[in-house]
Design a protein around this motif. Structure first.
Motif, PDB file in Angstrom:
ATOM      1  N   VAL A 184      -2.558  -2.061  -5.299  1.00  0.00           N
ATOM      2  CA  VAL A 184      -1.117  -1.932  -5.120  1.00  0.00           C
ATOM      3  C   VAL A 184      -0.707  -0.472  -5.080  1.00  0.00           C
ATOM      4  CG1 VAL A 184      -0.489  -2.015  -7.567  1.00  0.00           C
ATOM      5  CG2 VAL A 184       1.123  -2.846  -5.850  1.00  0.00           C
ATOM      6  N   ALA A 185      -1.421   0.404  -5.789  1.00  0.00           N
ATOM      7  CA  ALA A 185      -1.045   1.813  -5.858  1.00  0.00           C
ATOM      8  C   ALA A 185      -0.999   2.474  -4.485  1.00  0.00           C
ATOM      9  CB  ALA A 185      -1.984   2.571  -6.801  1.00  0.00           C
ATOM     10  N   PRO A 186      -2.059   2.401  -3.667  1.00  0.00           N
ATOM     11  CA  PRO A 186      -1.977   3.042  -2.358  1.00  0.00           C
ATOM     12  C   PRO A 186      -0.929   2.424  -1.440  1.00  0.00           C
ATOM     13  CG  PRO A 186      -4.031   1.797  -2.585  1.00  0.00           C
ATOM     14  CD  PRO A 186      -3.404   1.863  -3.943  1.00  0.00           C
ATOM     15  N   ARG A 187      -0.671   1.120  -1.592  1.00  0.00           N
ATOM     16  CA  ARG A 187       0.376   0.510  -0.768  1.00  0.00           C
ATOM     17  C   ARG A 187       1.749   1.052  -1.141  1.00  0.00           C
ATOM     18  NH1 ARG A 187      -3.152  -3.826  -0.900  1.00  0.00           N
ATOM     19  NH2 ARG A 187      -2.376  -4.609  -2.868  1.00  0.00           N
ATOM     20  N   LEU A 188       1.993   1.250  -2.439  1.00  0.00           N
ATOM     21  CA  LEU A 188       3.270   1.828  -2.867  1.00  0.00           C
ATOM     22  C   LEU A 188       3.446   3.223  -2.286  1.00  0.00           C
ATOM     23  CD1 LEU A 188       3.422   0.778  -6.639  1.00  0.00           C
ATOM     24  CD2 LEU A 188       4.706  -0.199  -4.724  1.00  0.00           C
ATOM     25  N   ARG A 189       2.395   4.017  -2.346  1.00  0.00           N
ATOM     26  CA  ARG A 189       2.469   5.384  -1.820  1.00  0.00           C
ATOM     27  C   ARG A 189       2.685   5.373  -0.302  1.00  0.00           C
ATOM     28  NH1 ARG A 189      -2.206   6.893  -3.237  1.00  0.00           N
ATOM     29  NH2 ARG A 189      -3.161   6.460  -1.212  1.00  0.00           N
ATOM     30  N   ASP A 190       1.926   4.531   0.405  1.00  0.00           N
ATOM     31  CA  ASP A 190       2.027   4.500   1.863  1.00  0.00           C
ATOM     32  C   ASP A 190       3.389   3.992   2.320  1.00  0.00           C
ATOM     33  OD1 ASP A 190      -0.560   5.414   1.959  1.00  0.00           O
ATOM     34  OD2 ASP A 190      -1.456   3.458   2.408  1.00  0.00           O
TER      35      ASP A 190
END
Length: 202
Positions: free
Chosen positions: A15-21
């Motif tokens: 979920v972390a990289p999706r939030l950033r992207d």
């Protein structure tokens, strides 16, 4: 409830990289996105690097800011746009103790969830955000605080309110509560600004 420890990946890997992207794709700085979601920039940064796991209310707030759904934030494959959603066992995702299962179609202006609220989880968390919310108690007893008033709801009771009203949701009994929960995603001029590209992302 004890907050997740730094560095813990918990139940929401990826979920972390999706939030950033998503934030960068919307052209939002860390500070702007955090302010609109009701978080501190430091907390949002920890969510984006995976050092903290978001609660369900945080995911709902970030979904509104980014104009998407909780399912997309969690990387779930979108179902075909179908008017019928079949029932079944409660095999949902977990976010900070709350369990939820999608109960409506994706890509809509409203998001419908079937939610299990465990006793003692997030009951003191006050939420304020654009939109509307409707909930219907299926099992157990639910305590809903709206502004300065508190209401205890039994199975069959429901609540429909403006989400800008400060609100809290908690299970009254130790066995928890189960409810149907519907919320609108983008319902205010301020929320529409979150989709703009006027700001440069970090």
């Amino acid at each position: 409830m004890k907050p997740p420890e730094e560095g813990a990946q918990g139940e929401l890997p990826g979920v972390a990289p999706r939030l950033r992207d998503l934030r960068r794709g919307r052209g939002l700085t860390l500070e702007t996105a955090a302010r609109r979601a009701g978080l501190s920039p430091a907390h949002l940064s920890r969510l984006e690097t995976g050092r903290r796991q978001p609660s369900l209310p945080m995911l709902l707030g970030l979904a509104r800011v980014y104009g998407t759904t909780v399912s997309e934030l969690l990387g779930e494959q979108p179902a075909e746009r179908n008017a019928i959603i079949r029932g079944g066992g409660f095999e949902g995702a977990e976010a900070d103790g709350w369990m939820y299962r999608q109960a409506g179609g994706s890509g809509r202006a409203m998001q419908a969830l079937r939610v299990r609220v465990p006793y003692g989880a997030q009951g003191d968390l006050v939420r304020v955000h654009p939109g509307e919310e409707w909930l219907y108690v299926l099992e157990g007893r639910l305590r809903v605080g709206l502004g300065d008033t508190v209401h205890d709801l039994e199975p069959g009771d429901s609540a429909h309110f403006d989400s800008l009203t400060p609100h809290r949701i908690a299970a009254v009994d130790r066995r928890g509560a189960e409810l149907l929960f519907v919320h609108s995603l983008m319902q205010s001029p301020a929320a529409e600004l979150c989709l703009g590209n006027a700001l440069h992302a970090r």
